[in-house]
Design a protein around this motif. Structure first.
Motif, short mmCIF file in Angstrom:
data_model
loop_
_atom_site.label_atom_id
_atom_site.label_comp_id
_atom_site.label_asym_id
_atom_site.label_seq_id
_atom_site.Cartn_x
_atom_site.Cartn_y
_atom_site.Cartn_z
N GLU A 212 9.96 -28.63 -37.13
CA GLU A 212 9.60 -29.63 -36.23
C GLU A 212 10.68 -30.05 -35.60
OE1 GLU A 212 7.02 -34.04 -36.42
OE2 GLU A 212 7.54 -32.78 -38.25
N ILE A 213 11.82 -30.25 -36.13
CA ILE A 213 12.82 -30.49 -35.30
C ILE A 213 13.16 -29.53 -34.19
CG2 ILE A 213 15.42 -30.90 -35.37
CD1 ILE A 213 15.22 -32.57 -37.88
N ALA A 214 13.15 -28.20 -34.56
CA ALA A 214 13.43 -27.21 -33.54
C ALA A 214 12.42 -27.11 -32.43
CB ALA A 214 13.41 -25.91 -34.29
N LEU A 215 11.12 -27.32 -32.75
CA LEU A 215 10.15 -27.48 -31.70
C LEU A 215 10.29 -28.62 -30.93
CD1 LEU A 215 6.74 -26.52 -33.84
CD2 LEU A 215 7.72 -25.14 -31.96
N ASN A 250 1.40 -30.28 -41.49
CA ASN A 250 0.29 -30.23 -40.55
C ASN A 250 0.50 -30.21 -39.08
OD1 ASN A 250 -1.48 -30.82 -43.01
ND2 ASN A 250 -0.97 -32.88 -42.93
N TYR A 251 1.58 -30.69 -38.70
CA TYR A 251 2.10 -30.47 -37.20
C TYR A 251 2.28 -29.19 -37.01
CZ TYR A 251 5.28 -30.99 -33.22
OH TYR A 251 5.76 -30.86 -32.24
N LEU A 252 2.94 -28.48 -37.66
CA LEU A 252 3.22 -27.16 -37.39
C LEU A 252 1.93 -26.08 -37.31
CD1 LEU A 252 6.62 -26.74 -39.52
CD2 LEU A 252 6.25 -26.51 -36.93
N LYS A 253 1.19 -26.53 -37.99
CA LYS A 253 -0.33 -25.80 -38.16
C LYS A 253 -1.03 -26.07 -36.65
CE LYS A 253 -1.30 -26.11 -43.05
NZ LYS A 253 -2.39 -26.43 -44.21
N SER A 254 -0.69 -26.98 -35.89
CA SER A 254 -1.29 -27.10 -34.71
C SER A 254 -0.59 -26.56 -33.64
CB SER A 254 -1.60 -28.63 -34.40
OG SER A 254 -0.31 -29.29 -33.94
N LYS A 255 0.50 -25.82 -33.83
CA LYS A 255 1.38 -25.37 -33.18
C LYS A 255 1.17 -23.59 -32.83
CE LYS A 255 3.07 -29.19 -31.77
NZ LYS A 255 2.43 -29.67 -30.21
N THR A 256 1.16 -22.96 -31.70
CA THR A 256 1.39 -21.67 -31.62
C THR A 256 2.78 -20.97 -31.64
OG1 THR A 256 -0.58 -21.60 -30.28
CG2 THR A 256 0.69 -19.65 -30.15
N LEU A 257 3.21 -20.34 -32.97
CA LEU A 257 4.60 -20.14 -32.99
C LEU A 257 4.77 -18.37 -32.76
CD1 LEU A 257 4.98 -22.03 -36.48
CD2 LEU A 257 5.95 -22.64 -33.88
N SER A 258 6.18 -17.95 -32.45
CA SER A 258 6.25 -16.46 -32.62
C SER A 258 5.76 -15.78 -33.89
CB SER A 258 7.52 -16.08 -32.24
OG SER A 258 8.40 -16.62 -33.29
N ASP A 260 7.78 -13.97 -35.79
CA ASP A 260 8.69 -14.09 -36.76
C ASP A 260 8.84 -15.67 -37.25
OD1 ASP A 260 9.18 -11.38 -36.73
OD2 ASP A 260 11.01 -11.92 -35.18
N CYS A 261 8.37 -16.51 -36.31
CA CYS A 261 8.77 -18.01 -36.79
C CYS A 261 7.57 -18.23 -37.80
CB CYS A 261 8.73 -18.57 -35.50
SG CYS A 261 9.13 -20.56 -35.81
N GLN A 262 6.22 -17.76 -37.33
CA GLN A 262 5.12 -18.07 -38.06
C GLN A 262 5.21 -17.29 -39.64
OE1 GLN A 262 2.64 -19.76 -37.16
NE2 GLN A 262 1.26 -19.51 -39.08
N THR A 263 5.86 -16.25 -39.58
CA THR A 263 6.10 -15.61 -40.95
C THR A 263 7.01 -16.74 -41.66
OG1 THR A 263 5.70 -13.46 -39.95
CG2 THR A 263 7.10 -13.44 -41.91
N LEU A 264 7.97 -16.81 -41.28
CA LEU A 264 8.95 -17.88 -41.78
C LEU A 264 8.29 -19.20 -42.43
CD1 LEU A 264 11.91 -18.63 -42.86
CD2 LEU A 264 12.16 -19.63 -40.64
N PHE A 265 7.24 -19.74 -41.53
CA PHE A 265 6.70 -21.00 -41.74
C PHE A 265 5.88 -20.64 -42.95
CE2 PHE A 265 2.66 -23.66 -40.59
CZ PHE A 265 3.22 -24.88 -41.40
N VAL A 266 5.00 -19.58 -43.20
CA VAL A 266 4.13 -19.19 -43.86
C VAL A 266 4.72 -18.98 -45.25
CG1 VAL A 266 2.33 -17.44 -44.82
CG2 VAL A 266 2.17 -18.22 -42.42
N PHE A 293 8.56 -19.23 -29.87
CA PHE A 293 7.40 -19.12 -29.14
C PHE A 293 7.16 -17.58 -28.74
CE2 PHE A 293 8.81 -23.21 -28.01
CZ PHE A 293 8.01 -23.99 -28.70
N ASN A 294 6.01 -17.14 -28.42
CA ASN A 294 5.70 -15.82 -28.15
C ASN A 294 6.19 -15.51 -26.68
OD1 ASN A 294 4.88 -14.43 -30.32
ND2 ASN A 294 2.77 -15.54 -30.15
#
Length: 294
Positions: A212-215, A250-258, A260-266, A293-294
């Motif tokens: 979240e800080i990064a975003l 919950n905040y991150l779930k509302s964001k569109t991540l790249s 690789d970043c989504q894989t890390l979050f999951v 981001f993509n």
């Protein structure tokens, strides 16, 4: 409250409650202003109710209006002591702490600022505090915003993967602290001022709050561990931090991540496991550059 911009009372109210992410708070004049002016949330039976989408929209609204992060920065209603001294006998009146003018920077080799090279690598130190307003140029191509102070004194202990090796020549910038004496405001403002001219990265803890800080930092890339490193990381003690960061999840779930970043979050969510920057240093976990981001 017919105006459309945040004042300090409104800013502090929403900062306090959106950090807690309660979803519902006792309705105040600020809540009515938010609904009437920006159509965010709803008031029912004396309570203001808001969704995660409302929360994200308010944070983004503040970012557009004030160019600061509602969750991490103070309302910018003060001036420096030097600025005050131009027109006011009491230079301390409504003034920031003197430290607010300064940011902490470091480098693995030499600091390259204002066309000069400054040696810092010969001794182990946190780096140098410099007056951000006096920095006219940064000759480093890359600037890395760092979450935790421990990293600043241990840059030489970072294990860089091949796609991050170029960061050995980066400028490392400490994001500051939530305490008023060392506000994050100046570091974020300094960091974002180079958006058009430099490549900006964020290096934070590998946990939901770190992402979240990064975003919200203004970076478009992060320096982090690979997902497989998270899967295999084991250390004694009970994992508490993940469970204390559900609002960030919950905040991150509302964001569109790249991807690789989504894989890390999951992976963080599936294993309910976090890695702090101190762990990365102590265990020499390799770090790589990942697109946000993509």
């Amino acid at each position: 409250m017919s105006h459309s911009h945040f004042n300090k009372i409104q800013y502090d109210f929403f900062a306090r409650h959106l950090r807690a992410d309660l979803g519902a708070v006792k309705a105040t004049q600020s809540c009515r202003w938010m609904v009437d002016t920006h159509r965010l949330g709803r008031i029912q039976d004396g309570w203001w109710f808001y969704t995660e989408q409302d929360r994200a929209a308010i944070i983004e609204l503040v970012q557009r209006e004030l160019h600061i992060d509602l969750l991490f920065e103070h309302f910018p209603d003060k001036s420096t002591r030097v600025d005050n001294a131009l027109s006011h006998n009491n230079e301390k009146f409504n003034a920031f702490s003197v430290s607010n003018d300064f940011v902490l920077v470091n480098a693995l080799q030499t600091l390259q600022l204002n066309g000069r090279e400054i040696e810092v690598g010969s001794i182990s130190s946190l780096g140098l505090y410099v007056n951000a307003s006096k920095i006219n140029s940064v000759e480093h191509q890359y600037i890395v915003l760092v979450e935790n102070l421990a990293v600043m004194a241990n840059l030489k202990h970072l294990a860089f993967m091949d796609n991050a090796a170029h960061l050995k020549n980066a400028l490392w910038l400490y994001r500051g602290d939530q305490k008023a004496i060392q506000s994050t405001h100046k570091a974020y403002a300094f960091f974002r001022s180079f958006t058009a001219s430099h490549q900006l990265l964020c290096f934070a803890d590998v946990d939901p709050k770190g992402l979240e800080i990064a975003l919200s930092s203004g970076a478009n890339k992060i320096l982090t561990v690979q997902a497989k490193s998270l899967e295999t990381f084991n250390i004694s003690g009970i994992e508490k931090d993940f469970y204390n960061q559900i609002q960030s999840v919950n905040y991150l779930k509302s964001k569109t991540l790249s991807e690789d970043c989504q894989t890390l979050f999951v992976t963080i969510c599936e294993h309910k496991k976090t890695i702090k920057q101190e762990h990365i240093l102590a265990h020499q976990i390799p770090v790589a550059v990942v697109e946000l981001f993509n």
